[in-house]
Design a protein around this motif. Structure first.
Motif, PDB file in Angstrom:
ATOM      1  N   HIS A  61      14.727  17.172 -18.437  1.00  0.00           N
ATOM      2  CA  HIS A  61      13.776  16.448 -17.788  1.00  0.00           C
ATOM      3  C   HIS A  61      12.779  16.119 -19.094  1.00  0.00           C
ATOM      4  N   GLU A  62      12.456  16.934 -19.684  1.00  0.00           N
ATOM      5  CA  GLU A  62      11.525  17.078 -20.907  1.00  0.00           C
ATOM      6  C   GLU A  62      12.047  15.770 -22.010  1.00  0.00           C
ATOM      7  N   SER A  63      13.223  15.909 -22.104  1.00  0.00           N
ATOM      8  CA  SER A  63      13.783  15.149 -22.909  1.00  0.00           C
ATOM      9  C   SER A  63      13.730  13.466 -22.587  1.00  0.00           C
ATOM     10  N   MET A  64      13.396  13.174 -21.492  1.00  0.00           N
ATOM     11  CA  MET A  64      13.540  11.985 -20.986  1.00  0.00           C
ATOM     12  C   MET A  64      12.701  11.044 -21.549  1.00  0.00           C
ATOM     13  N   ASN A  65      11.468  11.306 -21.888  1.00  0.00           N
ATOM     14  CA  ASN A  65      10.718  10.260 -22.745  1.00  0.00           C
ATOM     15  C   ASN A  65      10.474  10.620 -24.042  1.00  0.00           C
ATOM     16  N   ARG A  66      11.339  11.666 -24.635  1.00  0.00           N
ATOM     17  CA  ARG A  66      11.143  11.845 -26.201  1.00  0.00           C
ATOM     18  C   ARG A  66      12.396  11.714 -27.017  1.00  0.00           C
ATOM     19  N   GLU A  67      13.559  11.849 -26.287  1.00  0.00           N
ATOM     20  CA  GLU A  67      14.659  11.796 -27.093  1.00  0.00           C
ATOM     21  C   GLU A  67      15.416  10.503 -26.729  1.00  0.00           C
ATOM     22  N   HIS A  68      16.409  10.319 -27.655  1.00  0.00           N
ATOM     23  CA  HIS A  68      17.167   9.083 -27.425  1.00  0.00           C
ATOM     24  C   HIS A  68      18.784   9.502 -27.031  1.00  0.00           C
ATOM     25  N   GLY A  69      18.917  10.558 -27.186  1.00  0.00           N
ATOM     26  CA  GLY A  69      20.338  11.241 -26.676  1.00  0.00           C
ATOM     27  C   GLY A  69      20.510  12.844 -26.958  1.00  0.00           C
TER      28      GLY A  69
END
Ligand code: DQA
Length: 148
Positions: A61-69
């Protein structure tokens, strides 16, 4: 470009755990190889390991707006965690599933991956190289490098 690497349950024990199956290298060695490859590819990576299903859902969930993949080795959760499957589906980030061992050449309960259908693809059986190939695959996908 930022890629999150997720290592699931028991992967903290690499080097100690069933070395005849998983090898004698440690998780830090896997991450070191990935950081080297990330530098070659000119991308940023961060790596997390968790033995907890809920924590992995939170990391996704935390990766959603931070990561590209995402590159994920969900360990045994691969075979039964619908909540990880749903989290991968929910965040709509491209995700590559990787395994050190060839899950299809092992016990039948490992043949099924419940996350495979929400991932771009699966790389299984190439030891540390599964992660490296997984990282290259997601970067190529995000850069839209054409595949033959
Ligand atoms: C694994 C394969 C899984 O079946 C197993 O439960 C693991 C590791 C692999 O990397 O080969 O923990 O994901």
């Amino acid at each position: 470009m930022r890629i999150k690497i997720i290592h699931g349950p028991n992967l903290n024990l690499l080097g100690v755990r069933e070395p005849e199956v998983y090898g004698r290298f440690m998780l830090d060695d896997v991450n070191a190889r990935l950081f080297e490859e990330a530098k070659n590819l000119n991308v940023e990576i961060t790596a997390n390991q968790s033995n907890s299903e809920g924590e992995i859902v939170n990391i996704l969930h935390e990766s959603m707006n931070r990561e590209h993949g995402i590159v994920i080795n969900a360990g045994a959760l691969t075979h039964y965690s619908i909540s990880i499957r749903d989290a991968i589906s929910a965040i709509t980030l491209p995700c590559v599933e990787v395994h050190l061992s060839n899950i299809h050449a092992r016990e039948t309960f490992r043949h099924k991956s419940v996350i495979a259908s929400v991932c771009l693809g699966q790389i299984s059986g190439f030891s540390v190289n599964s992660y490296v190939l997984g990282l290259r695959a997601i970067v190529d996908h995000l850069r839209e490098v054409p595949r033959e």
